[in-house]
Scaffold this active site. Sequence first.
Site, PDB file in Angstrom:
ATOM      1  N   VAL A  42      -9.154  -5.337  87.839  1.00 46.25           N
ATOM      2  CA  VAL A  42      -9.482  -5.422  89.271  1.00 46.25           C
ATOM      3  C   VAL A  42     -11.002  -5.442  89.484  1.00 46.25           C
ATOM      4  O   VAL A  42     -11.517  -6.252  90.267  1.00 46.25           O
ATOM      5  CB  VAL A  42      -8.828  -4.259  90.058  1.00 46.25           C
ATOM      6  CG1 VAL A  42      -9.101  -4.423  91.546  1.00 46.25           C
ATOM      7  CG2 VAL A  42      -7.327  -4.210  89.795  1.00 46.25           C
ATOM      8  N   GLU A 158      -6.267  -0.703 100.863  1.00 44.61           N
ATOM      9  CA  GLU A 158      -5.306  -1.803 100.996  1.00 44.61           C
ATOM     10  C   GLU A 158      -4.700  -2.192  99.657  1.00 44.61           C
ATOM     11  O   GLU A 158      -3.494  -2.440  99.535  1.00 44.61           O
ATOM     12  CB  GLU A 158      -6.014  -3.020 101.612  1.00 44.61           C
ATOM     13  CG  GLU A 158      -5.119  -4.219 101.826  1.00 44.61           C
ATOM     14  CD  GLU A 158      -3.999  -3.929 102.813  1.00 44.61           C
ATOM     15  OE1 GLU A 158      -4.286  -3.763 103.997  1.00 44.61           O
ATOM     16  OE2 GLU A 158      -2.817  -3.858 102.382  1.00 44.61           O
ATOM     17  N   VAL A 161      -1.408  -0.559  97.745  1.00 43.59           N
ATOM     18  CA  VAL A 161       0.002  -0.836  98.044  1.00 43.59           C
ATOM     19  C   VAL A 161       0.234  -2.343  97.992  1.00 43.59           C
ATOM     20  O   VAL A 161      -0.338  -3.093  98.772  1.00 43.59           O
ATOM     21  CB  VAL A 161       0.393  -0.299  99.438  1.00 43.59           C
ATOM     22  CG1 VAL A 161       1.878  -0.563  99.694  1.00 43.59           C
ATOM     23  CG2 VAL A 161       0.089   1.180  99.552  1.00 43.59           C
ATOM     24  N   GLY A 163      -0.672  -4.739  95.976  1.00 37.00           N
ATOM     25  CA  GLY A 163      -1.755  -5.625  95.536  1.00 37.00           C
ATOM     26  C   GLY A 163      -2.370  -6.468  96.629  1.00 37.00           C
ATOM     27  O   GLY A 163      -3.049  -5.959  97.521  1.00 37.00           O
ATOM     28  N   ILE A 165      -1.044  -8.136  99.091  1.00 38.73           N
ATOM     29  CA  ILE A 165      -0.367  -8.286 100.391  1.00 38.73           C
ATOM     30  C   ILE A 165      -1.037  -7.338 101.401  1.00 38.73           C
ATOM     31  O   ILE A 165      -1.125  -6.143 101.150  1.00 38.73           O
ATOM     32  CB  ILE A 165       1.130  -7.909 100.289  1.00 38.73           C
ATOM     33  CG1 ILE A 165       1.793  -8.648  99.123  1.00 38.73           C
ATOM     34  CG2 ILE A 165       1.842  -8.197 101.597  1.00 38.73           C
ATOM     35  CD1 ILE A 165       3.220  -8.199  98.845  1.00 38.73           C
ATOM     36  N   GLY A 216       2.620  -9.229  79.348  1.00 41.83           N
ATOM     37  CA  GLY A 216       1.651  -8.494  80.162  1.00 41.83           C
ATOM     38  C   GLY A 216       2.180  -8.063  81.513  1.00 41.83           C
ATOM     39  O   GLY A 216       1.426  -7.597  82.369  1.00 41.83           O
ATOM     40  N   LYS A 234       3.540   4.138  96.229  1.00 38.34           N
ATOM     41  CA  LYS A 234       3.267   3.172  97.303  1.00 38.34           C
ATOM     42  C   LYS A 234       4.111   3.484  98.537  1.00 38.34           C
ATOM     43  O   LYS A 234       3.642   3.378  99.673  1.00 38.34           O
ATOM     44  CB  LYS A 234       3.551   1.758  96.807  1.00 38.34           C
ATOM     45  CG  LYS A 234       2.636   1.334  95.662  1.00 38.34           C
ATOM     46  CD  LYS A 234       3.154   0.071  95.017  1.00 38.34           C
ATOM     47  CE  LYS A 234       2.358  -0.319  93.783  1.00 38.34           C
ATOM     48  NZ  LYS A 234       3.017  -1.368  93.004  1.00 38.34           N
TER      49      LYS A 234
HETATM   50  N1  LIG Z   1      -4.202  -4.445  87.742  1.00 42.09           N
HETATM   51  C1  LIG Z   1      -3.621  -4.671  88.911  1.00 42.09           C
HETATM   52  O1  LIG Z   1      -3.070  -5.749  89.148  1.00 42.09           O
HETATM   53  C2  LIG Z   1      -3.658  -3.626  89.986  1.00 42.09           C
HETATM   54  C3  LIG Z   1      -3.015  -3.871  91.210  1.00 42.09           C
HETATM   55  C4  LIG Z   1      -3.086  -2.919  92.231  1.00 42.09           C
HETATM   56  C5  LIG Z   1      -3.772  -1.742  92.010  1.00 42.09           C
HETATM   57  N2  LIG Z   1      -4.359  -1.515  90.797  1.00 42.09           N
HETATM   58  C6  LIG Z   1      -5.073  -0.266  90.612  1.00 42.09           C
HETATM   59  O2  LIG Z   1      -6.444  -0.551  90.387  1.00 42.09           O
HETATM   60  C7  LIG Z   1      -7.023   0.426  89.536  1.00 42.09           C
HETATM   61  C8  LIG Z   1      -7.657  -0.273  88.330  1.00 42.09           C
HETATM   62  O3  LIG Z   1      -6.650  -1.005  87.666  1.00 42.09           O
HETATM   63  P1  LIG Z   1      -7.016  -2.073  86.518  1.00 42.09           P
HETATM   64  O4  LIG Z   1      -5.750  -2.798  86.252  1.00 42.09           O
HETATM   65  O5  LIG Z   1      -8.232  -2.817  86.864  1.00 42.09           O
HETATM   66  O6  LIG Z   1      -7.311  -1.079  85.296  1.00 42.09           O
HETATM   67  P2  LIG Z   1      -7.999  -1.438  83.903  1.00 42.09           P
HETATM   68  O7  LIG Z   1      -7.985  -2.895  83.666  1.00 42.09           O
HETATM   69  O8  LIG Z   1      -7.400  -0.531  82.909  1.00 42.09           O
HETATM   70  O9  LIG Z   1      -9.515  -1.004  84.146  1.00 42.09           O
HETATM   71  C9  LIG Z   1      -9.903   0.327  84.276  1.00 42.09           C
HETATM   72  C10 LIG Z   1     -11.407   0.393  84.228  1.00 42.09           C
HETATM   73  O10 LIG Z   1     -11.793   1.754  84.404  1.00 42.09           O
HETATM   74  C11 LIG Z   1     -12.717   2.112  83.368  1.00 42.09           C
HETATM   75  N3  LIG Z   1     -12.496   3.511  83.009  1.00 42.09           N
HETATM   76  C12 LIG Z   1     -11.333   4.084  82.653  1.00 42.09           C
HETATM   77  N4  LIG Z   1     -11.530   5.398  82.406  1.00 42.09           N
HETATM   78  C13 LIG Z   1     -12.844   5.629  82.607  1.00 42.09           C
HETATM   79  C14 LIG Z   1     -13.660   6.764  82.507  1.00 42.09           C
HETATM   80  N5  LIG Z   1     -13.177   7.950  82.128  1.00 42.09           N
HETATM   81  N6  LIG Z   1     -14.967   6.627  82.812  1.00 42.09           N
HETATM   82  C15 LIG Z   1     -15.479   5.432  83.175  1.00 42.09           C
HETATM   83  N7  LIG Z   1     -14.752   4.317  83.302  1.00 42.09           N
HETATM   84  C16 LIG Z   1     -13.453   4.418  83.002  1.00 42.09           C
HETATM   85  C17 LIG Z   1     -12.428   1.192  82.196  1.00 42.09           C
HETATM   86  O11 LIG Z   1     -13.591   1.067  81.431  1.00 42.09           O
HETATM   87  P3  LIG Z   1     -13.688   0.125  80.121  1.00 42.09           P
HETATM   88  O12 LIG Z   1     -13.383  -1.261  80.596  1.00 42.09           O
HETATM   89  O13 LIG Z   1     -15.079   0.256  79.661  1.00 42.09           O
HETATM   90  O14 LIG Z   1     -12.665   0.646  79.176  1.00 42.09           O
HETATM   91  C18 LIG Z   1     -12.019  -0.092  82.919  1.00 42.09           C
HETATM   92  O15 LIG Z   1     -13.143  -0.878  83.194  1.00 42.09           O
HETATM   93  C19 LIG Z   1      -5.878   1.387  89.193  1.00 42.09           C
HETATM   94  O16 LIG Z   1      -5.894   2.469  90.076  1.00 42.09           O
HETATM   95  C20 LIG Z   1      -4.636   0.555  89.418  1.00 42.09           C
HETATM   96  O17 LIG Z   1      -3.499   1.331  89.739  1.00 42.09           O
HETATM   97  C21 LIG Z   1      -4.317  -2.424  89.796  1.00 42.09           C
END
Ligand SMILES: NC(=O)c1ccc[n+]([C@@H]2O[C@H](COP(=O)([O-])OP(=O)(O)OC[C@H]3O[C@@H](n4cnc5c(N)ncnc54)[C@H](OP(=O)(O)O)[C@@H]3O)[C@@H](O)[C@H]2O)c1
Length: 461
Positions: A42, A158, A161, A163, A165, A216, A234
């Site tokens: 994200v 936003e 919940v 993504g 939408i 994935g 959510k």
């Molecule tokens: N992915 C989706 O489609 C999606 C949809 C809706 C909501 N979300 C929400 O969005 C948030 C992020 O999701 P994501 O999918 O982007 O996760 P992700 O790809 O796993 O990315 C997490 C990021 O946080 C960093 N991080 C994790 N632990 C850390 C720490 N202790 N200190 C500093 N940085 C740290 C990681 O660093 P590194 O990269 O250096 O490891 C990474 O850049 C979550 O709350 C998730 O529930 C995601």
Amino acid sequence: MTKRRARHVPRSEEPPSVPDSHAADPLSIAPLRIAIAGLGTVGAGVIRLLETNRDLIAARAGRPIEVTAVSARDRAKDRGVDISPFAWEDDMTALAARNDVDVVVELVGGADGPALALSRAALKGGKGLVTANKAMVAHHGLALAEAAEAAGVALKFEAAVAGGIPVVKGIREGTSANALTKVYGILNGTCNYILSEMEETGADFAETLIEAQKLGYAEADPSFDIDGIDAAHKLAILAAIGFGARIDFDAVRVNGIRQVRAADIAQADALGFVIRLIGEADVEEGEGGPCLLQRVRPCLVAKNHPLAPVDGPTNAVVAEGNFSGRLLFQGAGAGDGPTASAVVADLIDIARSEVSAPFSIPVARLAALPPAEPGHRTERTYIRFTVNDRPGVLAEITAAMRDADVSIESLIQHGRSREGGEVLVAMVTHEGPERCVTRALELLEGSDSLTDPPLVLPILS
Ligand SMILES: NC(=O)c1ccc[n+]([C@@H]2O[C@H](COP(=O)([O-])OP(=O)(O)OC[C@H]3O[C@@H](n4cnc5c(N)ncnc54)[C@H](OP(=O)(O)O)[C@@H]3O)[C@@H](O)[C@H]2O)c1
């Protein structure tokens, strides 16, 4: 919905006058300066979106939105976006103390830990907060909203919940003139992908999960998704917004999809249904006042219901308002682009100085609604038993139904696989109180005729 002008004041300068996109070139107005914690799917998506749509975002926000600082775990990691123009913080909480940051964007994840520490620090320090973190909002949303209200800054989520939408905004703002009667929908893309793949391929749950992990669509540890916790996070957020209630994640009744078999999908299909994991919330008048029912469970959904064609990782939410009628919000529930779209829409709102109560009304006026007891509610139910193939088993099941006052509409026994082996018995009940089905299952508890706990799937009305 209460709206007031933002009181957020960039530390290093006079507050920008409220931008008027008709009067001045938006690019000449002081930017909204943001820090991003988390540069994963994200976070990198947000940077890409801000870069790609820079001018139209500035035009709509009335001023540019500029990233000034970022943080993640590994500074050297290639993220597919250029982070060299931004200041780097090893400790993400330091983002909250920077003078060149107006809004912190938390895209790390996790209900507690560093994401929560950063969020608290940001709000306490008078910075707005945008987050996609449903776990954190479901568990700590009220405290964070109180902190935001106390500081007069925005808290927006936003992307937490469904993504991409715009359902938080859709319900908080679009339906704000309505008393909602019900909010429900498909809130988890992983489960929806697995269930619709099982439908498509006829494969069983375990092998479809492995395939989803390869593609994935499911995490290495998929339990949050397939056990319904993610959908429950959510739902709790939507229920709070939709019903003006204090968020109560612990009160969500949660069943996941692990128990659903290919045979259930095939049986549902033969009866004219698909199976979907549905989160639903509504308010009913209890003896002591209004109560909130929130639950996540796999349901049979009639093929002509608007949620039935929602397949793959798509999410959909239905909100029923007393004047709006049924509204359907549908789209991508995850992914870098859709989720970044929701995050940046929140930032544009903040750049426009829109600060509204995060849960639609101020925290102090949110109602503390006790959980509703659903036993008296009536529904039709699909029940599947896995039983030892021996005489008398059907009679035992039907006797339990009779003794618990459950009226059977149809009963299907699947062919014998092997002598003395396990067979499936599926039934659909007539509409009746939920407590009767619960009682029937209690009567069968411990029966050595059953080889597995029965699967109970309500039929979505
Ligand atoms: N992915 C989706 O489609 C999606 C949809 C809706 C909501 N979300 C929400 O969005 C948030 C992020 O999701 P994501 O999918 O982007 O996760 P992700 O790809 O796993 O990315 C997490 C990021 O946080 C960093 N991080 C994790 N632990 C850390 C720490 N202790 N200190 C500093 N940085 C740290 C990681 O660093 P590194 O990269 O250096 O490891 C990474 O850049 C979550 O709350 C998730 O529930 C995601």
